[in-house]
Design an enzyme around this catalytic site. Structure first.
Site, short mmCIF file in Angstrom:
data_model
loop_
_atom_site.label_atom_id
_atom_site.label_comp_id
_atom_site.label_asym_id
_atom_site.label_seq_id
_atom_site.Cartn_x
_atom_site.Cartn_y
_atom_site.Cartn_z
CG LEU A 70 -46.97 -55.27 130.95
CD1 LEU A 70 -46.27 -55.61 129.64
CD2 LEU A 70 -46.18 -55.81 132.12
CG ASP A 71 -45.89 -49.54 135.20
OD1 ASP A 71 -47.06 -49.56 135.64
OD2 ASP A 71 -44.89 -49.80 135.90
CE LYS A 72 -46.40 -42.97 127.40
NZ LYS A 72 -46.45 -41.49 127.54
CB THR A 128 -43.17 -51.95 131.57
OG1 THR A 128 -42.69 -51.25 132.71
CG2 THR A 128 -42.73 -53.40 131.65
NE ARG A 170 -41.33 -47.89 137.25
CZ ARG A 170 -42.19 -46.95 136.86
NH1 ARG A 170 -43.41 -47.28 136.46
NH2 ARG A 170 -41.83 -45.68 136.89
#
Length: 321
Positions: free
Chosen positions: A138-140, A142, A237
């Protein structure tokens, strides 16, 4: 630094006569991926009757197989006592609820303080699993659920499930615009042509499919549910921005903060305070690597998203009077 070597032995069943050595090895040692086993065949760590043979070598049945397992430890990731919100745990897998702001892997600019460091502290044996058992990311900024493999068998199974699109991943997102209905975004994603830190919809990109549906409408924004069919970097996104409904708070794909006309002071304050993309991985479902049973885990939306939703609801009520 390497783990101590382990040696595994087996005999080729007679009924496998005439099959390729790499195929036989994959059935004899299902804990390891085919690509890893092929590498070991080529390096001489997997031998047939004491001899190094090619992956395509046809077995006759009855030969002795010797496999030397050499699993490299993670380099550059040290155990750190970072709290983990664990939502499922057994001998084979972990499911963690990642908070916003926590980076998944060490890297440039983030050499420590990551989820991987926390996992190595929680279970030191994860040092022998690729990337400490992390099979997706997961992105930082998120938040939400991630599954972690605790054994090589589980790692192989989860990677195969992800590749076959058998892992169900569901997200909650708050986007700009009053969406009328849900839909499906089928648009390939690749590296942005001018910004290496971003992704973009492009014809020569990799296949990417996102399904979304409206969960709650506000005056100028919408809470949507997104389901991933593929798992490309920044997929939700990029796709929501592509359909002109970028995520609130997304600095890379959402542009500058847009305040709804006539927004209440509380909503203005909530939007200005929300400094990350409004995205949360709320549900994760997969087949357990050992039992084959379905494992479904859910995680409630974090406090910052709930506060933003409360302000959006209050603003919508205020303008409905």
């Amino acid at each position: 630094m390497n783990d101590p070597e382990s040696h595994l032995n087996a005999a080729v069943p007679v009924e496998m006569a005439g099959r390729r050595f790499d195929q036989v090895l994959a059935e004899l040692f299902p804990d390891y991926s085919r690509s890893r086993l092929t590498t070991w065949i080529k390096s001489g760590d997997a031998r047939l009757d004491g001899a190094t043979v090619a992956p395509r070598h046809l077995v006759r049945g009855g030969e002795a197989v010797a496999l030397r397992v050499r699993t490299e430890r993670e380099v550059g990731a040290e155990p750190e006592a970072i709290a983990l919100d664990i939502r499922h745990e057994d001998a084979d897998v972990l499911v963690v609820n990642k908070p916003p702001g926590l980076v998944v892997h060490p890297g440039a600019g983030n050499p420590a303080g990551t989820l991987q460091n926390a996992l190595l502290h929680h279970d030191p044996k994860l040092a022998g699993i690729p990337r400490a058992g992390i099979v997706h990311r997961l992105d930082k900024d998120t938040s939400g659920l991630m599954v972690v493999a605790r054994t090589m068998r589980a790692h192989t199974s989860l990677v195969e499930q992800l590749s076959a699109r058998d892992v169900h991943r569901q997200y909650a997102a708050i986007v700009y615009g009053a969406m009328i209905a849900g839909g499906r975004v089928d648009a390939p994603i690749g590296r942005h042509p001018h910004d290496r830190l971003k992704q973009a919809v492009r014809e020569d990109g990799r296949e990417a499919v996102t399904h979304y549906r409206v969960r709650e409408r506000f005056r100028a924004m919408t809470l949507v549910e997104c389901r991933l069919e593929t798992g490309r970097t920044h997929q939700i996104r990029v796709h929501m921005a592509h359909v002109k409904h970028p995520l609130i708070g997304d600095p890379q794909y959402g542009g500058l903060l847009k305040l709804p006309k006539g927004a209440t002071p509380q909503l203005v304050e909530a939007l200005r305070a929300f400094r990350r993309q409004a995205l949360h991985a709320e549900k994760l479902e997969f087949l357990h690597p050992r039992s084959g049973k379905s494992i479904a885990v859910e995680a409630e939306r974090p406090a910052d998203m709930e506060a933003l939703l409360a302000a959006l609801r209050a603003d919508t009520r205020e303008h409905a009077r």
